[in-house]
Design a protein around this motif. Structure first.
Motif, PDB file in Angstrom:
ATOM      1  N   ASP A   1       2.583   0.516   1.334  1.00  4.25           N
ATOM      2  CA  ASP A   1       2.644  -1.272   1.367  1.00  4.25           C
ATOM      3  C   ASP A   1       1.566  -1.665  -0.049  1.00  4.25           C
ATOM      4  N   SER A   2       0.971  -1.476  -0.543  1.00  8.98           N
ATOM      5  CA  SER A   2      -0.383  -1.967  -1.546  1.00  8.98           C
ATOM      6  C   SER A   2       0.190  -1.142  -3.353  1.00  8.98           C
TER       7      SER A   2
ATOM      8  N   ALA B   1      -0.716   2.096   4.826  1.00 11.77           N
ATOM      9  CA  ALA B   1      -1.245   1.670   3.740  1.00 11.77           C
ATOM     10  C   ALA B   1      -1.387   1.428   1.990  1.00 11.77           C
TER      11      ALA B   1
ATOM     12  N   THR C   1      -7.152  -3.041   0.183  1.00 12.31           N
ATOM     13  CA  THR C   1      -5.678  -1.975   0.892  1.00 12.31           C
ATOM     14  C   THR C   1      -5.990  -1.296   1.874  1.00 12.31           C
TER      15      THR C   1
ATOM     16  N   ASN D   1      -6.381  -3.853   4.551  1.00  8.39           N
ATOM     17  CA  ASN D   1      -4.869  -4.369   5.017  1.00  8.39           C
ATOM     18  C   ASN D   1      -4.634  -5.624   4.950  1.00  8.39           C
TER      19      ASN D   1
END
Length: 125
Positions: A111-112, A108, A68, A71
């Motif tokens: 997105d994870s 981050a 994470t 990225n």
């Protein structure tokens, strides 16, 4: 290449990431990428993942946080599946990702979380 360490790494790599994925990665490697496959299998999986100091579950949890932070969505997808195989629960993954929001940044973590949700849905299907 240390064949004993490579074979130990191959066993762990298959157990965590799935034999189909690992075998395809090695089978599809060409002259350019086969050295990377050997390096990753021997040193990452055969040298580090086989050490007794941390459980596979703990290693998976650490990887989720690091991937994470870095990225690396492709690797995160692989390691989320591996984490589930290693006994990491969805609630633990949620807590890891909440922790990353504070230390790695909210974008981050967002997105994870999105990637984890996709993995959970595909694993439940």
């Amino acid at each position: 290449m240390n064949n004993e360490r490579f074979e130990a790494g191959l066993e762990v790599r298959r157990a965590v990431l799935g034999a189909d994925y690992v075998d395809n990665s090695i089978r599809n490697a060409d002259d350019f990428t086969i050295s990377l496959q050997h390096l990753v299998t021997e040193y990452c999986w055969g040298e580090v993942w086989t050490r007794p100091g941390l459980s596979k579950k703990a290693r998976s949890m650490i990887n989720i946080a690091m991937l994470t932070a870095l990225n690396r969505p492709h690797e995160l997808k692989l390691h989320l599946r591996g984490a589930l195989r290693n006994g990491v629960t969805k609630d633990e993954i949620k807590e890891i990702l909440l922790q990353t929001a504070i230390y790695c940044g909210v974008p981050a973590a967002v997105d994870s979380f999105r990637i984890a949700q996709e993995i959970f849905q595909s694993e439940d299907a």
